[in-house]
Each structure stands twice: as structure tokens, then as C-alpha cells.
Design a protein around this motif. Sequence first.
Motif, PDB file in Angstrom:
ATOM      1  N   ILE A 161       0.864  -1.176   0.000  1.00  0.00           N
ATOM      2  CA  ILE A 161       0.000   0.000   0.000  1.00  0.00           C
ATOM      3  C   ILE A 161       0.905   1.232   0.000  1.00  0.00           C
ATOM      4  O   ILE A 161       1.782   1.367   0.851  1.00  0.00           O
ATOM      5  N   GLU A 188       0.986   5.533  -0.287  1.00  0.00           N
ATOM      6  CA  GLU A 188       0.189   6.747  -0.179  1.00  0.00           C
ATOM      7  C   GLU A 188       0.693   7.763  -1.192  1.00  0.00           C
ATOM      8  O   GLU A 188       1.892   8.047  -1.266  1.00  0.00           O
ATOM      9  N   GLU A 203      -4.226   9.904  -1.008  1.00  0.00           N
ATOM     10  CA  GLU A 203      -4.984   8.673  -1.187  1.00  0.00           C
ATOM     11  C   GLU A 203      -4.051   7.477  -1.256  1.00  0.00           C
ATOM     12  O   GLU A 203      -2.922   7.587  -1.720  1.00  0.00           O
ATOM     13  N   GLU A 204      -4.558   6.343  -0.795  1.00  0.00           N
ATOM     14  CA  GLU A 204      -3.767   5.125  -0.813  1.00  0.00           C
ATOM     15  C   GLU A 204      -3.995   4.369  -2.114  1.00  0.00           C
ATOM     16  O   GLU A 204      -5.096   4.355  -2.655  1.00  0.00           O
ATOM     17  N   SER A 212      -2.813   0.585  -4.085  1.00  0.00           N
ATOM     18  CA  SER A 212      -2.227  -0.719  -3.825  1.00  0.00           C
ATOM     19  C   SER A 212      -1.539  -1.228  -5.078  1.00  0.00           C
ATOM     20  O   SER A 212      -2.033  -1.043  -6.184  1.00  0.00           O
TER      21      SER A 212
END
Length: 156
Positions: free
Chosen positions: A96, A98, A104-105, A107
Amino acid sequence: MKIGKNSVVTLSYRVLDKKGTPLDTGDEPLVYLHGGYNDVFAKVEKALEGKTVGDEIEVALSHKESFGEYDETLVVTQPRSEFDDHIHVGEQFEEIIEDELSGEEESIIYIVKEVTKEHVVLDGNHPFAGIDVVFHGVVADVRQATKEEIKEQYAR
């Protein structure tokens, strides 16, 4: 029922390369919410518009229309010491990250490509990135989406 906006579509499918070699045999059916929710490739969704159960489609997709360009910057080499003793080629794991600007994260799924005594090579590209494909699908089911599915923009 015909496939249209806010219908839930179940497809039996397979993905082949341009030579006809299977890349994804679709062991599990693909279920998605139709109508511009980005749950399936745009060209595939367009080909399915108005289809009914039993109808088949076959759509040629460039890598740009499907799994994207292969990005060398997503291939990283890490020290072997950062991994456990059981790490192996083909293993997948998620990181993950940022976004520094938006907060916002995001993946990224990495696949282990190489393991040596000194390092581990990880690839964050989709396994089919950079490959032009043919998507073959058969409509197995079509139903009206529930209000909740439309609100969440996700088929259950």
C-alpha cells in the motif's frame, strides 16, 4: 433480458494472446456491473451491450485497451534480507502506497520474479501488461442490479 445500463452480467470467458495461446482460462466466471463503471474493459462492455444469455463475443484488445503498457519502473530489486526464508518465485504480495499529492492510498500487487542470495526482484506490472489479447466471452446470466449494487457501483 438484454444487457444494458445497471444490469449485472455473468460471463464465462477466456483471454488469449494474438497467437491463440491461453493466458486466462476463466476458471471462475466474471461478474460485473454493466454501464460505464469500469468493471470490465470498455471495448468488451461495448460489445456486450444488448446481448442476452447464450450470446458470444470475441474482442481483440491492444495492450493499451486491456492490461496496459509494461512499465520498467515497476520492476524493483530489494535486498534478500528484507524477506523471510520461504520467499519464492511466483509469490505475490500487496504493498500500500500513499500518494504524496492527494494523500490517497494505492495498492500495487508485486510478483516475485527472481530470488538470489543477495536480492529479490519484484514486478508490479500485471502479468499480461504489454500484450495484445483476444477476449472471448459467453453471456451466462443477466439480471437487473439492485439499488445497493448501483449505489456502491459493484455487483454482488
